[in-house]
Design an enzyme around this catalytic site. Structure first.
Site, mmCIF file in Angstrom:
data_model
loop_
_atom_site.group_PDB
_atom_site.id
_atom_site.type_symbol
_atom_site.label_atom_id
_atom_site.label_comp_id
_atom_site.label_asym_id
_atom_site.label_seq_id
_atom_site.Cartn_x
_atom_site.Cartn_y
_atom_site.Cartn_z
ATOM 1 N N ASP A 81 -10.241 3.894 4.769
ATOM 2 C CA ASP A 81 -10.322 2.340 4.746
ATOM 3 C C ASP A 81 -11.990 1.827 4.934
ATOM 4 O OD1 ASP A 81 -9.312 0.068 3.955
ATOM 5 O OD2 ASP A 81 -8.713 -0.805 5.926
ATOM 6 N N GLN A 132 -4.201 -1.547 9.739
ATOM 7 C CA GLN A 132 -4.204 -2.819 9.133
ATOM 8 C C GLN A 132 -4.516 -3.978 10.061
ATOM 9 O OE1 GLN A 132 -2.940 -3.568 5.976
ATOM 10 N NE2 GLN A 132 -3.689 -5.695 6.373
ATOM 11 N N LYS A 142 0.924 -1.001 0.143
ATOM 12 C CA LYS A 142 -0.223 -0.053 0.038
ATOM 13 C C LYS A 142 0.903 1.254 -0.121
ATOM 14 C CE LYS A 142 -3.915 -2.590 1.904
ATOM 15 N NZ LYS A 142 -4.434 -3.176 3.164
#
Ligand code: NAP
Length: 282
Positions: A122, A99, A55
């Protein structure tokens, strides 16, 4: 019967990233500030380390700055929440990616909720889930958002169509169904307790497979001409749909790899630039 047409996520993701890079460059020039994504990683799980590195690399190529926060595996929920709150208040950070999964000792929901909704690129907070479910402005979960972009790209209008989503996880199945509902599909969720999955699937105009079980869905389970989105990604690059048999039956189908997978990062980058543009007022 003719073979299904492939939905090329690699090509669409590339176009989205190119456009995002142009927007990032223009924003940086206008404001003197590059969009910035903070990535937060707890522990050193090899898969998570790889995902975060991927990413960050993609951010760099798109002209998005990233700030890496790597915390030890023993980090407590309170410490993680503190880190996320301070990133949420830091004007130099526009988007936050936590994450996951994290270590079992961490209260993931408490951690997600420490992310300010305007930086939740996200799409993991309850606030994002609510705006997404009602079709209101906000950030969407990246993989489901990518699925909707693929449908749009291939001219699939979900309105009035029967969509069956197999899987109900917070990051994938559940939001995918909500996005389809917001676009007026008639949505059915299936999961591990569903009875007669094949019978439900055979009614579906649109199938979203979000299970994590290799080749669970076979071509004979599909309605002829169905649109098949395979979000599954299992060891050996295998999806949740048995691709060869589904190809003979579906109208449109995503390959694995090269279908849904590349779309996730593309949507993440795009939402990071959206977040930066809003916060910088540009
Ligand atoms: P997850 O949290 O494990 O959820 C799996 C879902 O599938 C659950 O809702 C579960 O039902 C359901 N399920 C399990 N076995 C089933 C069965 N036999 N029949 C019907 N439903 C069943 O997984 P996830 O995080 O959503 O991920 C799912 C897949 O998508 C994985 O292969 C993952 O690698 C992939 N993925 C891909 C991307 C991408 O970027 N392409 C992103 C995220 C995930 P219950 O709720 O009843 O347990």
């Amino acid at each position: 019967m003719s073979q299904a047409r492939l939905m090329d996520g690699t090509a669409l993701a590339r176009r989205i990233v190119e456009r995002t890079a142009q927007r990032a460059a223009a924003l940086t020039e206008r404001t003197g500030t590059a969009p910035c994504l903070a990535t937060v990683l707890v522990g050193e799980d090899p898969a998570s380390v790889t995902y975060v590195r991927m990413k960050r690399n993609r951010c760099r190529t798109a002209g998005i700055a990233s700030r890496q926060v790597a915390l030890p595996a023993a980090t407590t929920t309170e410490e993680l929440v503190g880190t996320l709150r301070s990133l949420s208040q830091d004007p130099a950070v526009h988007g936050i990616l936590l994450q996951h999964p994290m270590g079992g000792h961490i209260d993931e929901r408490a951690a997600f909720e420490a992310i300010a909704p305007e930086k939740d690129v996200d799409g993991v907070t309850f606030a994002s889930f609510a705006t997404m479910s009602f079709g209101l402005p906000g950030f969407v979960s990246c993989t489901p958002g990518g699925i909707m972009r693929l449908l749009d790209e291939y001219g699939v209008d979900p309105a009035g169509r029967r969509a069956v989503v197999v899987g109900r996880s917070a990051i994938l199945g559940r939001p995918a169904g909500m996005l389809l509902l917001a676009r007026d599909a008639t949505v059915t969720y299936c999961h591990s307790r569903t009875r007669e999955l094949s019978a439900v699937l055979r009614e579906a105009d649109i199938v979203v497979a979000a299970i994590g079980r290799p080749r669970l869905i076979h071509g004979r389970d599909l309605k002829p001409g169905a649109v098949v989105i395979d979000a599954g990604y299992n060891p050996g690059n295998v999806g949740d749909v048995d691709f060869d048999s589904a190809l003979e039956r579906a109208g449109l189908i995503t390959p694995v790899p090269g279908g849904v997978g590349p779309m996730t990062i593309a949507v993440l980058l795009e939402q990071t630039v959206d977040a930066a543009a809003r916060q910088l007022g540009a």
